[in-house]
Design a protein around this motif. Structure first.
Motif, PDB file in Angstrom:
ATOM      1  N   LYS A 157       0.808  -1.212   0.000  1.00 55.49           N
ATOM      2  CA  LYS A 157       0.000   0.000   0.000  1.00 55.49           C
ATOM      3  C   LYS A 157       0.847   1.271   0.000  1.00 55.49           C
ATOM      4  O   LYS A 157       0.648   2.168  -0.816  1.00 55.49           O
ATOM      5  CB  LYS A 157      -0.927   0.009   1.227  1.00 55.49           C
ATOM      6  CG  LYS A 157      -2.022   1.059   1.137  1.00 55.49           C
ATOM      7  CD  LYS A 157      -3.189   0.723   2.064  1.00 55.49           C
ATOM      8  CE  LYS A 157      -4.344   1.670   1.867  1.00 55.49           C
ATOM      9  NZ  LYS A 157      -4.344   2.812   2.750  1.00 55.49           N
ATOM     10  N   SER A 158       1.814   1.322   0.901  1.00 51.73           N
ATOM     11  CA  SER A 158       2.567   2.576   0.999  1.00 51.73           C
ATOM     12  C   SER A 158       3.422   2.790  -0.250  1.00 51.73           C
ATOM     13  O   SER A 158       3.565   3.915  -0.732  1.00 51.73           O
ATOM     14  CB  SER A 158       3.417   2.591   2.265  1.00 51.73           C
ATOM     15  OG  SER A 158       4.480   1.690   2.131  1.00 51.73           O
TER      16      SER A 158
ATOM     17  N   GLU B 285       1.164   4.101  -2.967  1.00 46.34           N
ATOM     18  CA  GLU B 285       0.800   5.504  -2.727  1.00 46.34           C
ATOM     19  C   GLU B 285       1.957   6.433  -3.047  1.00 46.34           C
ATOM     20  O   GLU B 285       1.771   7.495  -3.661  1.00 46.34           O
ATOM     21  CB  GLU B 285       0.341   5.698  -1.271  1.00 46.34           C
ATOM     22  CG  GLU B 285      -1.105   5.263  -1.092  1.00 46.34           C
ATOM     23  CD  GLU B 285      -1.529   5.199   0.371  1.00 46.34           C
ATOM     24  OE1 GLU B 285      -0.689   5.492   1.249  1.00 46.34           O
ATOM     25  OE2 GLU B 285      -2.684   4.829   0.612  1.00 46.34           O
ATOM     26  N   THR B 286       3.148   6.018  -2.664  1.00 42.79           N
ATOM     27  CA  THR B 286       4.327   6.833  -2.961  1.00 42.79           C
ATOM     28  C   THR B 286       4.486   6.977  -4.475  1.00 42.79           C
ATOM     29  O   THR B 286       4.749   8.068  -4.987  1.00 42.79           O
ATOM     30  CB  THR B 286       5.598   6.170  -2.383  1.00 42.79           C
ATOM     31  OG1 THR B 286       5.348   5.830  -1.028  1.00 42.79           O
ATOM     32  CG2 THR B 286       6.791   7.091  -2.490  1.00 42.79           C
TER      33      THR B 286
END
Length: 954
Positions: free
Chosen positions: A332-333, A336-337
């Motif tokens: 997820k991160s 998003e990045t």
RNA sequence: GCCCGGAUGGCGGAAUUGGUAGACGCGUCAGACUCAAAAUCUGGUAUUGGCAACGAUGUGCAGGUUCGAUUCCUGUUCCGGGCACCA
């Protein structure tokens, strides 16, 4: 009697104007011919010699057709709305209408001097209310229409409303991504809901979409007005921005625009540009089920379903709607990045860098044919706006997929055996498939339909056609354009009533943008309080239909009466530059098809034949200034008294020249110059008009600019020679040549012929004023066939000799052929040859000269009219009939080139003939040269006569 | 990167369907006219050998097809234009 072109040209231009000889009527027993130029934008810079090239070509053709017995429509007008006039208004505070009017006067003056046969009574100006009333009217027709894919044509939107009322969206499903509804649901919709639904169908519609926003120009631009991330006009940066915009649904016409190309006579290059722009591709869409949830599918578009077993990963666009569902908790991160990173990059950065970037979602989908787990990635190289915004990546066959796989170390499956080197992808369609399950051993090309069929049977995909072309952004946040005849109420766009047209463009105090990215009209209270649309239409609105208005320019009842458009029909010859390949030409083709669909006109392609004239480039001249460093005094002197070095010397090493330069410096600047250091030589543009060939006119140069008034020169062979380079013709490069000066010095006839003589019209070529003398000499030679300096008139009515007739008839045929196929340069050469030959024959026979004048008239209308009248003709040469040529005069003296083939009796001859094929055999055998070659023997048989080759058995 | 077009004297270009390569014009050289210059006219002008007649070479480069190629085919270099993550 001298050839005084000034007096002659003035006299005939005035006479033609007074007699309205170029006025054309919409009825005639003659066949029609419509010859059109792309009308100019009246810029403030005026014309340089490059501009009239196409106009001269079209004028020659129009005059030629007229002589050939056609009723020729040859009009001219102005494309007056547009950005430059508004930029000028912002900078100088002059209203665009005022500056445009002034520019038009200048344009007209320059055009008139060249002696064009335009019917000025039909002049149009897209910025005049009487014209743009109809631009607005056509816009309303577009707004009030939708495209019926079943009938494959546009229809009134009222028919769609009727259908919704009767059966809801039942028969409309699949057309547009609208939620389905029943008849009664439709009726229960609020007006807003109904109108929003209809907006999805209108051919001119208002939507909310990503557009090309140019901050410096303060407006949105269409795709064809953006070049590599910069605006076409001005070269300012362009960014993607979401805005409320008007669009033309040109995508609905993509197929017909493509098919229509087969019916028109455009160059292959032009057709290809349009074809590429439309970008039709055939392929399939197919679903890949999620590994985690077999009911969820990822749909991709591919043109190569045959490579299905080579799929190693999937890639979705960063904007793809399923990303949230695909992304696992672990990734997820990272996702998003990555998405944040993509958003931070501008369109231009992306295009400029094109580096490989991407991010794994953590999820897998399954190959529907073998259940293989395929990882799903996100990358910006997949575009959200094309296909489904998701692709299946086949790295062994697609270069981009291959690079991506390499970059992220994704293992590559090879399905094309030895055709894949492992070093680069191979997009072949001819390889035999391997590692491909039921497709093994089948050529890829043949596997394509097999896979598509299977997809359809399995219900996981279908055949699909895609286009690159997008709907065209049709609104501009600017002042100087047609106002939209639209009123907004409660978020609904209402068309103005036709009787309220034209909706006139109001005067404004300021051209500054309005609030929230709106145009200057948003600053006007009397405009906004009526809730009128504040955007204006783009430059291509008025030019999309102007060719129709010329047919019936003063009609206040309709844009163009049906009888007028039926009479004139398609433009037979359209001349202009290639720069409008994917803009104007595509839009006007679409508008024509639309007006045809609604039965306002009877043809659906505007231009039957298109001729693209090449650009005339400037030939720039340079002088070379010596740059020094030294004391402040010396640097000051260097500015006041620059030293310029001749081109032939500048390439020598600076050190070799030290002494001579030093001497020149000391001479010019005094003893102090001894200590300066020479740094470099810089080249500077110098006005071409100050240079004779390559030699600089030094006194003229000194008075050109104050900073050169005290310049001194290092010469070679006593001359200052300039450097040269071919560049675009432009004021800033000082390489423009004004046609007015040439017309004054040599006359319009010389100027016209010289522009044509320069080379093929389609070809780009540099301008060189020097050669114009040759054409001028030709016209004076022609004059001397009629007049002698001392004896005056010398032409006679004596009958012409066979030799004279031969020269004439050869010329008629050549001119007729060449003019008809736009080979104007060779036609001019042929005229020169003819006049030389008649000069040698001392031929001054009216019988010959009269016909010569007619074939010359399209090229040099003034002199031919003058001499025509001198021969005793009362009526204008414009109403003469193009002469016929007689075959019997065309036989070139046959020169024979025998070719022995293996020493056999069969002998091949080459014969130069200019006659008709059927006549050849007879003529050949009768020809003296042939008989001579045959040495008295009579030929047994003529085996064949083909091209210029004849086989004779002796 | 992909697609399209082009390459011919000192220069712009011609050679229409495979048939005398360099038409026509510019430039340049020589000559005529002129006291002189300009204008005009005449002739030469691809390269090369030769006093000449004449010969050899020659259409970006390397091959091929053909009796014959600037033209058709294959490869290659350079230039111009268009498109550029369109799956």
């Amino acid at each position: 009697m001298e050839y005084s072109f000034n007096a002659i040209e003035k006299k005939w231009q005035d006479r033609w104007k007074a007699d309205q000889v170029y006025k054309i009527y919409n009825n005639s027993s003659k066949p029609k011919c419509y010859v059109l130029d792309m009308f100019p934008y009246p810029s403030g810079a005026g014309l340089h010699v490059g501009h009239p090239l196409g106009y001269i070509a079209s004028d020659i053709f129009a005059r030629y057709k007229r002589l050939k017995g056609f009723n020729v429509l040859h009009p001219m007008g102005y494309d007056a709305f547009g950005l430059p006039a508004e930029q000028y208004a912002i900078d100088h505070g002059i209203h665009p209408a005022v500056s445009t009017k002034q520019n038009i006067i200048n344009f007209r003056d320059q055009l008139d001097r060249i002696g064009f046969s335009f019917d000025w009574s039909r002049q149009i100006n897209t910025a005049e209310p009487s014209y743009y009333k109809w631009t607005q009217w056509i816009f309303l027709q577009l707004f009030n229409s939708w495209y019926d894919p079943n009938a494959n044509q546009a229809r009134p939107i009222s028919e769609l409303v009727l259908s919704f009322e009767k059966q809801g969206s039942k028969n409309m499903t699949g057309l547009r991504t609208i939620p389905s509804f029943t008849s009664s649901e439709w009726k229960s919709f609020s007006e807003k809901q109904q109108q929003d639904t209809l907006m999805e169908f209108r051919l001119a519609y208002c939507g909310y979409g990503e557009v090309n926003w140019c901050e410096a120009l303060g407006t949105v631009l269409a795709n064809d007005e953006v070049i590599n991330g910069f605006s076409e006009r001005g070269g300012f940066p362009v960014v993607k921005k979401k805005l409320r915009q008007w669009y033309l649904r040109i995508t609905e016409y993509a197929d017909r625009l493509l098919e229509g190309l087969e019916k028109v006579d455009f160059s292959d290059a032009m057709k290809e540009m349009q074809t590429n722009w439309i970008g039709k591709s055939y392929g399939a869409e197919m679903d890949f089920a999620f590994e985690k949830d077999p009911f969820k599918k990822l749909r991709v578009y591919t043109t190569r379903p045959d490579t299905i077993f080579g799929v190693d990963f999937m890639v979705v666009a960063p904007e793809h709607e399923l990303i949230a569902e695909l992304t696992t908790r672990e990734e997820k991160s990272a996702v998003e990045t990555y998405i944040a990173y993509v958003k931070s990059r501008s369109e231009r950065e992306r295009l400029a860098e094109k580096k490989i970037s991407g991010c794994f979602t953590g999820s897998y989908v399954l190959n529907p044919f073998n259940g293989r787990k395929i990882p799903v990635w996100i990358s910006e190289y997949v575009l959200a706006g094309y296909g489904t915004g998701a692709i299946m990546a086949v790295p062994c066959g697609d270069e981009r997929d291959f690079k991506f796989a390499q970059h992220f170390n994704i293992p590559i499956t090879n399905i094309i055996g030895s055709n894949f080197s492992g070093k680069e992808a191979n997009p072949t369609k001819d390889a035999l498939l391997e590692n491909s399950d039921f497709l093994n051993g089948i050529p890829m090309r043949n596997a394509l339909p097999v896979v598509i069929e299977k997809l359809e049977i399995m219900g996981i995909g279908n055949r699909r056609v895609n286009y690159k072309i997008r709907d065209a952004a049709f609104s501009r946040q600017r002042y100087w354009g047609e106002p939209f005849p639209i009123i907004w109420k409660n978020g609904i766009a209402y068309p103005l009533d036709e009787k309220d047209l034209p909706l006139e463009l109001p005067k404004v105090e300021s051209y500054k943008p309005g609030p929230d990215g709106e145009g200057p009209l948003a600053n006007l209270i009397e405009w906004t309080e009526k809730h009128l649309e504040t955007n204006t239409m783009p430059g291509y609105a008025g030019s999309s239909w102007y060719f129709l208005r010329y047919m019936d320019p003063h009609n206040s009842e309709t844009f163009c009466s049906r009888s007028a458009s039926d009479y004139w029909g398609q433009v037979d010859l359209y001349i202009g530059g290639t720069e409008h390949a994917v803009g104007h030409l595509l839009y006007s083709r679409m508008w024509t098809k639309f007006l045809f669909d609604l039965d306002y006109i009877s043809f659906d392609e505007p231009y039957r034949q298109l001729l693209n004239q090449g650009m005339i480039q400037g030939s720039s001249r340079f002088v070379y200034r010596i740059e020094i460093s030294g004391s402040d005094d010396m640097e000051m002197l260097a500015k006041q008294k620059p030293i310029l070095i001749s081109a032939g010397l500048k390439n020598k090493k600076l050190s070799e020249l030290q002494d001579s330069i030093k001497n020149a410096l000391i001479e010019s600047w005094g003893e102090g110059a001894k200590n300066v250091e020479l740094i470099s030589i810089s080249s500077l543009h110098v006005d071409v008009n100050l240079v004779d060939g390559m030699e600089l006119d030094i006194p003229a140069f000194k008075s050109w600019r104050p900073e050169y008034a005290h310049a001194s020169f290092i010469l070679e062979n006593g001359k200052y020679i300039c450097g040269s380079e071919v560049e675009k013709m432009s004021k800033s490069k000082f390489n423009t040549v004004n046609p007015n000066e040439l017309v004054e010095k040599y006359g319009a006839d010389t100027f016209r012929m010289y522009e044509m003589f320069l080379g093929p019209v389609e070809q780009s070529k540099p301008w060189d004023t020097k050669g114009i003398e040759g054409v001028y000499r030709f016209l004076r030679k022609l004059w001397r066939l009629f007049f002698d300096e001392t004896r005056g008139r010398i032409w006679t009515t004596n009958p012409a000799s066979e030799d004279e007739r031969k020269v004439l008839h050869k010329a008629i045929k050549k001119l007729d052929d060449d003019t008809g196929r736009f080979s104007f340069n060779t036609a001019v050469s042929a005229l020169m040859i003819t006049v030389n030959e008649l000069g040698e024959l001392k031929s001054h026979k009216k019988e010959v000269l009269e016909k010569l004048l007619i074939i010359l008239a399209p090229y040099a209308p003034h002199i031919s009219e003058e001499l025509w009248h001198d021969l005793g003709n009362e009526y204008s040469i414009l109403d003469a009939a193009y002469p016929e040529y007689e075959e019997k005069y065309l036989v070139e003296s046959a020169k024979l080139y025998p070719v022995a083939i293996n020493g056999k009796t069969r002998t091949e001859l080459n014969i130069n003939l200019d006659a008709n094929q059927e006549l050849v055999e007879e003529i050949v055998l009768a020809d003296e040269t042939v008989r001579k070659w045959l040495n008295g023997a009579s030929p047994k048989k003529v085996i064949y006569v083909r091209n210029k080759m004849i086989n004779i058995v002796v």
